[in-house]
Motif scaffolding. Structure first.
Motif, short mmCIF file in Angstrom:
data_model
loop_
_atom_site.label_atom_id
_atom_site.label_comp_id
_atom_site.label_asym_id
_atom_site.label_seq_id
_atom_site.Cartn_x
_atom_site.Cartn_y
_atom_site.Cartn_z
N LEU A 1 -116.34 15.04 65.24
CA LEU A 1 -116.84 13.90 64.46
C LEU A 1 -115.88 13.55 63.33
O LEU A 1 -115.77 12.39 62.94
N SER A 2 -115.18 14.55 62.83
CA SER A 2 -114.23 14.31 61.73
C SER A 2 -112.80 14.14 62.24
O SER A 2 -111.86 14.08 61.44
N HIS B 1 -123.63 18.49 71.18
CA HIS B 1 -124.81 18.47 70.32
C HIS B 1 -125.43 17.08 70.43
O HIS B 1 -124.89 16.11 69.89
N VAL C 1 -127.63 20.54 57.33
CA VAL C 1 -127.71 19.23 56.68
C VAL C 1 -128.68 18.41 57.53
O VAL C 1 -128.99 18.80 58.66
N VAL D 1 -120.16 25.62 63.20
CA VAL D 1 -119.58 24.30 63.40
C VAL D 1 -118.96 23.85 62.08
O VAL D 1 -119.58 24.00 61.04
N ALA D 2 -117.75 23.32 62.15
CA ALA D 2 -117.13 22.79 60.93
C ALA D 2 -116.34 21.54 61.28
O ALA D 2 -115.45 21.59 62.13
N GLY D 3 -116.71 20.42 60.66
CA GLY D 3 -116.03 19.15 60.91
C GLY D 3 -115.01 18.86 59.85
O GLY D 3 -113.80 19.06 60.05
N GLY E 1 -120.99 13.52 59.09
CA GLY E 1 -120.15 14.62 58.64
C GLY E 1 -119.97 14.55 57.13
O GLY E 1 -120.34 13.55 56.49
N GLY E 2 -119.43 15.62 56.56
CA GLY E 2 -119.06 15.60 55.16
C GLY E 2 -120.19 15.72 54.16
O GLY E 2 -120.01 15.46 52.97
N GLN E 3 -121.40 16.11 54.61
CA GLN E 3 -122.52 16.27 53.68
C GLN E 3 -122.51 17.67 53.08
O GLN E 3 -121.92 18.60 53.63
N SER F 1 -115.87 20.34 64.78
CA SER F 1 -116.60 19.15 65.19
C SER F 1 -115.65 17.96 65.21
O SER F 1 -115.08 17.59 64.18
N GLY G 1 -123.27 21.82 59.64
CA GLY G 1 -123.44 20.93 58.50
C GLY G 1 -123.01 21.58 57.20
O GLY G 1 -123.61 22.56 56.77
N GLY G 2 -121.93 21.07 56.61
CA GLY G 2 -121.47 21.58 55.31
C GLY G 2 -120.87 22.97 55.36
O GLY G 2 -120.75 23.62 54.33
N PRO H 1 -129.16 15.82 60.15
CA PRO H 1 -128.16 15.35 61.12
C PRO H 1 -127.86 13.85 60.97
O PRO H 1 -128.71 13.09 60.55
N MET I 1 -129.74 23.36 61.78
CA MET I 1 -129.00 22.35 61.01
C MET I 1 -129.04 22.72 59.54
O MET I 1 -130.11 22.99 58.98
N MET J 1 -127.78 14.39 69.48
CA MET J 1 -128.70 13.86 68.46
C MET J 1 -129.20 12.52 68.98
O MET J 1 -128.83 11.45 68.50
C1 DX5 Z 1 -123.88 16.24 61.60
C2 DX5 Z 1 -123.17 16.80 62.80
C3 DX5 Z 1 -122.15 17.82 62.47
C4 DX5 Z 1 -121.01 17.28 61.62
C5 DX5 Z 1 -120.66 18.37 60.67
O1 DX5 Z 1 -125.01 15.56 61.98
O2 DX5 Z 1 -124.10 17.42 63.69
O3 DX5 Z 1 -121.65 18.48 63.61
O4 DX5 Z 1 -119.86 16.96 62.34
O5 DX5 Z 1 -119.70 17.90 59.78
P1 DX5 Z 1 -119.32 18.72 58.47
O6 DX5 Z 1 -118.81 20.05 58.91
O7 DX5 Z 1 -118.31 17.88 57.81
O8 DX5 Z 1 -120.60 18.86 57.65
#
Ligand code: DX5
Ligand code: ZN
Length: 227
Positions: free
Chosen positions: A9-10, A63, A136, A192-194, A141-143, A7, A173-174, A138, A134, A65
């Motif tokens: 996002l990170s 993705h 986590v 998915v891994a951020g 990241g990092g949860q 992902s 997520g996580g 949404p 999901m 959101m």
């Molecule tokens: C969270 C996003 C994820 C996020 C995951 O709402 O949808 O794709 O980037 O990040 P990590 O892997 O750090 O939980």
């Protein structure tokens, strides 16, 4: 074989092309589009997806959101996304939307937030190429990974087998080296891994390590044969 989708996002948003290159062994790049309405965070939109799709050969897994995906999702296909995921909680007409995404030439995918059950959508699964569970809430990241989602992953895998569907099951997520095996054993096949990828000193090595763990965890699973 497990698919690993880093992902961005990170990643460093000012160097997206390089960050895509840094995970060259990835199956897809996961692009989190947030509108500050569906989730309390804001990221990027169509123009950046368009540029990124020109800058990398890795296919983009968008993705969304966002609110009103019925209106916006088709534009992400036109921008070059190979897979477009909308949230069922936000879609007014998920069947029509999935058909439109497919008709435009991308894989159609639907996401469920942690509190959304999968069972009401059993009849709708054949309309989809992927279901995203999901792991986590949404937005960020990092949860921490929500273990309470494992039974839902297991029940979804059972529904996929029951209907003999060619439907990918993604978790987001996580997901990390500490949690990916649990997800894979429960039935997920796209991860998915951020932070676990872009937070690592060597992102490409992190992708390979995640894939190895997921593959080892599903080596004996009947549903994983042929993947
Ligand atoms: C969270 C996003 C994820 C996020 C995951 O709402 O949808 O794709 O980037 O990040 P990590 O892997 O750090 O939980
Ligand atoms: Zn995501």
């Amino acid at each position: 074989m497990a698919q690993i989708n880093p992902s961005i996002l990170s990643a460093d948003f000012a160097r997206l092309a390089d960050e895509a290159e840094a995970v060259g062994g990835a199956d897809w790049l996961h692009v989190d589009v947030m509108d500050n309405h569906f989730v309390p965070n804001l990221t990027l939109g169509v123009p950046i997806v368009e540029s990124l799709s020109r800058a990398t050969d890795t296919p983009l897994d968008c993705h969304l959101m966002i609110e009103d995906p019925d209106r916006w999702a088709p534009q992400y296909v036109e921008a070059g996304a190979g897979s477009v995921t909308f949230h069922v909680e936000a879609a007014a007409a998920p069947v029509r939307l999935a058909r439109e995404i497919r008709a435009k030439g991308a894989r159609a995918s639907m996401a469920l937030k942690p509190a959304t059950p999968v069972e009401p959508f059993e009849d709708l699964l054949p309309e989809l190429d992927m279901l995203l569970i999901m792991t986590v809430e949404p937005g960020f990241g990092g949860q921490a990974f929500l273990d309470i989602m494992l039974p839902k992953i297991r029940r979804t895998r059972e529904l996929i087998s029951k209907h003999g569907l060619d439907l990918w099951l993604q978790v987001d997520g996580g997901v990390s080296e500490a949690t990916i095996e649990r997800c894979a054993e429960a039935g997920a096949d796209v991860f998915v891994a951020g932070s676990a990828v872009y937070g690592a000193a060597d992102p490409a090595a992190a992708v390979a390590a995640l894939r190895a763990r997921a593959d080892a965890a599903t080596a004996g699973a009947a549903w994983a044969c042929g993947h």
